[in-house]
Design a protein around this motif. Structure first.
Motif, short mmCIF file in Angstrom:
data_model
loop_
_atom_site.label_atom_id
_atom_site.label_comp_id
_atom_site.label_asym_id
_atom_site.label_seq_id
_atom_site.Cartn_x
_atom_site.Cartn_y
_atom_site.Cartn_z
N HIS A 159 45.38 29.41 52.24
CA HIS A 159 45.42 27.76 52.24
C HIS A 159 45.60 27.38 50.68
CE1 HIS A 159 43.53 26.46 55.96
NE2 HIS A 159 44.67 27.23 56.13
N TYR A 160 45.50 28.15 49.64
CA TYR A 160 45.29 27.96 48.43
C TYR A 160 46.76 28.07 47.82
CZ TYR A 160 43.97 32.66 48.65
OH TYR A 160 43.70 34.07 49.04
N CYS A 161 47.32 28.89 48.38
CA CYS A 161 48.56 29.78 47.55
C CYS A 161 49.79 29.16 47.80
CB CYS A 161 48.55 31.21 47.92
SG CYS A 161 49.86 32.17 47.01
N GLN A 198 53.81 42.82 41.01
CA GLN A 198 53.15 41.98 41.68
C GLN A 198 54.18 41.08 42.70
OE1 GLN A 198 50.95 37.85 40.81
NE2 GLN A 198 49.31 39.29 40.89
N SER A 199 53.83 41.00 44.09
CA SER A 199 54.35 40.07 44.77
C SER A 199 53.71 39.33 46.05
CB SER A 199 55.60 41.21 45.66
OG SER A 199 54.75 41.82 46.41
N GLY A 200 54.12 38.57 46.81
CA GLY A 200 53.45 38.27 48.07
C GLY A 200 53.42 39.49 48.97
N ILE A 249 43.66 44.06 43.35
CA ILE A 249 43.65 43.47 44.73
C ILE A 249 42.26 42.76 44.80
CG2 ILE A 249 43.09 45.82 45.69
CD1 ILE A 249 44.18 44.42 48.40
N ARG A 250 42.59 41.54 44.50
CA ARG A 250 41.05 40.64 44.74
C ARG A 250 40.58 40.50 46.26
NH1 ARG A 250 42.72 35.16 41.23
NH2 ARG A 250 42.75 36.01 39.09
N PHE A 251 39.39 40.52 46.31
CA PHE A 251 38.79 40.12 47.71
C PHE A 251 38.73 38.71 47.85
CE2 PHE A 251 35.31 40.91 44.92
CZ PHE A 251 34.58 39.85 44.70
N GLU A 252 39.00 37.97 47.14
CA GLU A 252 39.03 36.29 46.91
C GLU A 252 37.75 35.64 47.02
OE1 GLU A 252 41.93 35.84 45.79
OE2 GLU A 252 43.37 36.92 46.76
N THR A 253 36.92 35.98 48.05
CA THR A 253 35.73 35.44 48.25
C THR A 253 34.75 36.30 48.97
OG1 THR A 253 34.08 33.71 48.97
CG2 THR A 253 36.46 33.97 50.30
N ALA A 270 38.83 44.06 56.25
CA ALA A 270 39.81 44.86 56.12
C ALA A 270 40.27 44.98 54.54
CB ALA A 270 40.88 44.33 56.87
N ARG A 271 40.15 43.84 53.88
CA ARG A 271 40.56 43.91 52.35
C ARG A 271 39.66 44.75 51.74
NH1 ARG A 271 44.94 40.88 49.99
NH2 ARG A 271 44.36 40.42 47.86
N LEU A 272 38.08 44.51 51.88
CA LEU A 272 37.29 45.37 51.20
C LEU A 272 37.10 46.69 51.51
CD1 LEU A 272 33.99 43.08 51.67
CD2 LEU A 272 35.26 43.70 49.64
N LEU A 321 40.81 28.24 41.01
CA LEU A 321 41.89 27.91 41.93
C LEU A 321 42.78 26.57 41.22
CD1 LEU A 321 42.83 27.33 44.94
CD2 LEU A 321 41.24 25.29 44.79
N ILE A 322 43.99 26.74 41.21
CA ILE A 322 44.82 25.56 40.63
C ILE A 322 45.18 24.95 41.87
CG2 ILE A 322 46.68 25.06 39.19
CD1 ILE A 322 44.48 26.42 37.56
N PRO A 323 44.76 23.56 42.26
CA PRO A 323 45.57 23.10 43.33
C PRO A 323 46.74 22.81 43.23
CG PRO A 323 43.52 21.93 42.54
CD PRO A 323 43.82 22.93 41.36
N1 SAH Z 1 49.89 39.45 47.36
C1 SAH Z 1 49.10 40.02 46.40
C2 SAH Z 1 49.15 39.49 45.17
C3 SAH Z 1 48.66 38.11 45.20
S1 SAH Z 1 48.86 36.72 44.19
C4 SAH Z 1 47.86 40.17 46.99
O1 SAH Z 1 47.53 39.80 48.12
O2 SAH Z 1 46.87 40.48 46.55
C5 SAH Z 1 47.51 36.95 43.00
C6 SAH Z 1 46.57 36.24 42.94
O3 SAH Z 1 46.70 34.96 42.69
C7 SAH Z 1 45.74 36.22 44.37
O4 SAH Z 1 44.74 37.15 44.53
C8 SAH Z 1 44.82 34.81 44.32
O5 SAH Z 1 43.56 35.06 43.91
C9 SAH Z 1 45.70 33.96 43.02
N2 SAH Z 1 46.07 32.61 43.61
C10 SAH Z 1 46.93 32.27 44.61
N3 SAH Z 1 46.88 31.13 44.84
C11 SAH Z 1 46.30 30.47 43.67
C12 SAH Z 1 46.10 29.32 43.05
N4 SAH Z 1 46.50 28.01 43.66
N5 SAH Z 1 45.40 29.07 41.85
C13 SAH Z 1 45.02 30.10 41.35
N6 SAH Z 1 45.00 31.49 41.78
C14 SAH Z 1 45.66 31.53 42.87
#
Ligand code: SAH
Length: 430
Positions: A159-161, A198-200, A249-253, A270-272, A321-323
């Motif tokens: 949702h953030y990306c 880095q990539s999607g 690789i971030r776990f994000e939350t 799965a990510r962890l 997070l940058i909206p």
């Molecule tokens: N596909 C890879 C790389 C993701 S992009 C992966 O899944 O790990 C790298 C990071 O950008 C993500 O892990 C996320 O934390 C961050 N990111 C994505 N959208 C963002 C946003 N709107 N604002 C700030 N950071 C964001």
């Protein structure tokens, strides 16, 4: 300008070695059989990545010799806490900071109290303390890595990306040849010694394609850092064998509910699990979280820091997070930069020897974010080396300050900034 200083191998013991930088010793890993004691090498992330001709090394070191010690003085001055700075502060906060300074464990309430700080002077004291711990533990070393964003195609709907699969953006995929050529320029023209790919989450790149890319880039004498999201562990194993040694690789939350809502179709465990497996495989791990997701509490933020530590992060990577327009979170409020600086400082207090990244997102949030992050406990950064035509389409969020900047200019600005605050791009070891 180079962002890695050559060091001399002074000790070797199987895969371990000690590198000397003007008398300063760092422990490193080495799997290059051709390296012997007294050789000059470049190390990145605590791994020997390349051997360098002695003559060439001595020439580079001649430039660095004076600068190296000058920078240390600047850093030391900036990171000292002077008497008087602690006067008239809230006694309770001072007691917590003192406890942190003595490396005594802070309890949850104390961590929350620091995270909730608002008073300008108290905030400055917290940042100063973190910067002081960084200086004592890691000296003025700062990791500088290049990053190549090679595809903005993604199969996920986070949702953030901004590059989520529903986004109406112009998509691109760099070919293996383009990726390798970009890496060659980053290494040969700009002198990078570590590159993040880095990539999607893009299934287009087969294991064979990724192996070829990793092999070719590793052969340039750099640390290859993957940031390609959730892939099979067998893929990561093949890429380790091809020469990749680090994974971002971030776990994000750490909050499962938020994870589920924000990343439909994916799950936290799965990510962890993948992060844990990669650590076991021998990868250096850069991990962390996003700050500012909807419904996140201050308690979640503390848990996120502690989870990053528990995962054994070799490098902390977290950002605001940058909206982003066009995503479900486009209306989310932009956070206060002080929250990010507090998180950097708390992380430094909780993991005194950590490598902590200042991310581009922090700089997007505030134009002084990079400098202030580095002065609040951080000691690593990345410079974008993606060709500008692709870079401007890598829209995970909008408004990146490096969007149109020439690579050379970006490097110069970053090195100028590092020098102005007394940091040197030496390796931090392991
Ligand atoms: N596909 C890879 C790389 C993701 S992009 C992966 O899944 O790990 C790298 C990071 O950008 C993500 O892990 C996320 O934390 C961050 N990111 C994505 N959208 C963002 C946003 N709107 N604002 C700030 N950071 C964001």
């Amino acid at each position: 300008m180079c962002y890695a200083i050559p060091g001399k191998i002074v000790e070797m013991n199987n895969r371990f070695a000690v590198v000397d930088y003007f008398g300063e010793k760092r422990n490193v890993l080495n799997d290059n059989q051709n390296i012997k004691i007294n050789d000059y090498v470049y190390a990145q992330g605590g791994i020997v990545v390349d051997k360098i001709d002695t003559k060439e090394a001595l020439k580079i070191l001649k430039f660095w010799k004076q600068k190296f010690f000058e920078l240390k003085v600047v850093d030391k001055n900036l990171s000292q806490i002077k008497t008087g700075e602690t006067a008239k502060k809230n006694k309770n906060i001072l007691a917590i900071l003192q406890k942190a300074n003595q490396n005594r464990t802070l309890n949850r309430q104390e961590l929350l109290a620091l995270l909730r700080l608002k008073d300008k002077d108290e905030l400055q004291l917290l940042y100063k303390l973190a910067n002081n711990i960084r200086q004592i533990k890691n000296d003025n070393a700062c990791c500088v890595h290049g990053i190549i964003e090679f595809s903005n195609c993604c199969k996920n709907s986070c949702h953030y990306c901004g590059i989520r699969k529903e986004s109406h953006i112009q998509r691109y995929r760099m070919s293996p040849e383009q990726i390798i050529k970009t890496a060659e320029t980053a290494v040969r023209t700009y002198g990078f010694k570590a590159l993040v790919l880095q990539s999607g989450e893009d299934p287009y790149y087969s294991d064979e394609m990724l192996e070829l890319i990793v092999k070719k880039i590793r052969a340039l004498g750099v640390l290859v850092f993957l940031s390609i999201g959730l892939k099979k562990s067998t893929t990561y194993r093949k890429l380790y064998e091809a020469g990749a040694r680090a994974a971002l690789i971030r776990f994000e939350t750490s909050n499962e509910k938020i994870f589920k809502t924000m990343r439909p179709g994916t799950n936290l465990s799965a990510r962890l699990n993948l992060i844990k497996k990669l650590k076991k495989m021998g990868y250096l791990i850069a991990t962390g979280f996003l700050v500012g997701l909807p419904r996140e509490t201050e308690g979640d933020i503390i848990k996120n820091i502690l989870l990053t530590k528990k995962l054994g992060a070799d490098m902390y990577s977290f950002g605001p997070l940058i909206p982003t327009i066009g995503t479900p979170l486009e209306r989310q409020r932009l956070m206060d930069k002080n929250l990010m600086l507090k998180i950097i400082a708390l992380t430094r207090i909780l993991d005194r020897e950590a490598k902590i990244l200042v991310t581009t997102a922090l700089e997007t949030l505030d134009k002084n974010g990079k400098k202030e992050g580095l002065l609040s406990g951080a000691n690593s950064l990345m410079i974008n080396v993606t060709p500008p035509d692709f870079r401007k389409k890598y829209l995970i969020y909008q408004g990146r300050p490096d969007k149109n900047k020439q690579i050379g200019k970006n490097i110069k600005d970053t090195v100028d900034l590092l020098f102005s605050i007394g940091r040197a791009p030496t390796d931090l070891g392991i």
